[in-house]
Design a protein around this motif. Structure first.
Motif, PDB file in Angstrom:
ATOM      1  N   SER A  73      -4.073  -4.098   5.811  1.00 53.97           N
ATOM      2  CA  SER A  73      -4.273  -2.890   5.094  1.00 53.97           C
ATOM      3  C   SER A  73      -4.770  -1.785   5.881  1.00 53.97           C
ATOM      4  CB  SER A  73      -5.172  -3.274   3.885  1.00 53.97           C
ATOM      5  OG  SER A  73      -5.443  -3.066   3.175  1.00 53.97           O
ATOM      6  N   ALA A  77      -9.418   1.165   4.688  1.00 57.08           N
ATOM      7  CA  ALA A  77      -9.682   0.152   3.841  1.00 57.08           C
ATOM      8  C   ALA A  77     -11.306  -0.628   4.564  1.00 57.08           C
ATOM      9  CB  ALA A  77      -8.775  -1.120   4.209  1.00 57.08           C
ATOM     10  N   ARG A 120      -9.170  -4.514  -0.146  1.00 56.34           N
ATOM     11  CA  ARG A 120      -7.717  -3.950  -0.941  1.00 56.34           C
ATOM     12  C   ARG A 120      -7.373  -5.786  -0.954  1.00 56.34           C
ATOM     13  NH1 ARG A 120      -7.065   1.893   1.903  1.00 56.34           N
ATOM     14  NH2 ARG A 120      -8.487   3.369   1.060  1.00 56.34           N
TER      15      ARG A 120
END
Length: 212
Positions: A73, A77, A120
């Motif tokens: 991510s 993130a 995430r």
């Protein structure tokens, strides 16, 4: 614990004997205390080493999951969310040979606020859980390390006291007692010689002649 201020004669010798006996008993008691503390220190040091290994393992594991999550991510993130509360610690204590030290710790990690966004990806979820474990194992390691430090410090103090008694005070008191006994023996011998001399028949006759 020296011969200064001692009364003369048998009273001084008796007091020196009492001081020497006290020093010998104290050294024996401290020797037994030292053995118990050394055994306790060995156990605590093993616990500390095990806690250090576990903490290091958990930290590497958490860092691995964090890296994986960031690869998926990106660094964004890790944008900070709502400020979470702090972890709470409850430390239990025990006592051994007069030393109070931590015997264990209960760690309650901080809880994510309800309105805080969740990680995430699954790797970051695992990383979050892993870092909670890191906090707990770090607390256990700190507790074990402090316990070892406190007991080791008492070992050093006890060893110094034993060394002072065995290598300084006991030999010094022994020398002073020998000197006191020799001095008393010499004084008693001289007194005995004076009494025999005073009570000798020739000495009595000489004393009578001198009066006439």
């Amino acid at each position: 614990m020296s011969g200064r201020g001692l009364p003369p004669g048998r009273a001084g010798r008796l007091r020196l004997r009492l001081r020497l006996d006290t020093a010998l008993r104290g050294a024996d008691v401290l020797d037994r205390k030292l053995l118990v503390l050394l055994d306790r220190e060995r156990v605590l040091r093993k616990d500390e080493e095990a806690s250090a290994r576990l903490w290091s393992h958990r930290l590497r594991e958490a860092e691995t999951w964090l890296l994986r999550g960031m690869l998926v991510s990106g660094e964004q993130a890790l944008a900070p969310g709502t400020a979470a509360g702090r972890a709470t610690l409850t430390i239990a204590y025990t006592t051994a040979m007069g030393v109070r030290y931590p015997a264990g710790v209960i760690c309650v990690p901080a809880v994510r606020p309800p309105d805080d966004p969740t990680p995430r990806n699954s790797a970051l979820v695992r990383a979050e859980a892993a870092y909670r474990d890191v906090v707990s194992t770090a607390a256990e390691y700190a507790s074990a390390r402090e316990a070892t430090r406190l007991v080791a410090a008492e070992v050093r103090r006890t060893r110094q006291r034993v060394r002072a008694l065995r290598h300084h005070w006991i030999p010094r008191l022994s020398r002073e007692l020998v000197a006191a006994e020799q001095s008393l023996e010499q004084a008693e011998h001289e007194e005995s010689v004076r009494r025999r001399w005073a009570s000798a028949p020739g000495r009595v006759a000489d004393a009578g002649s001198s009066r006439t």
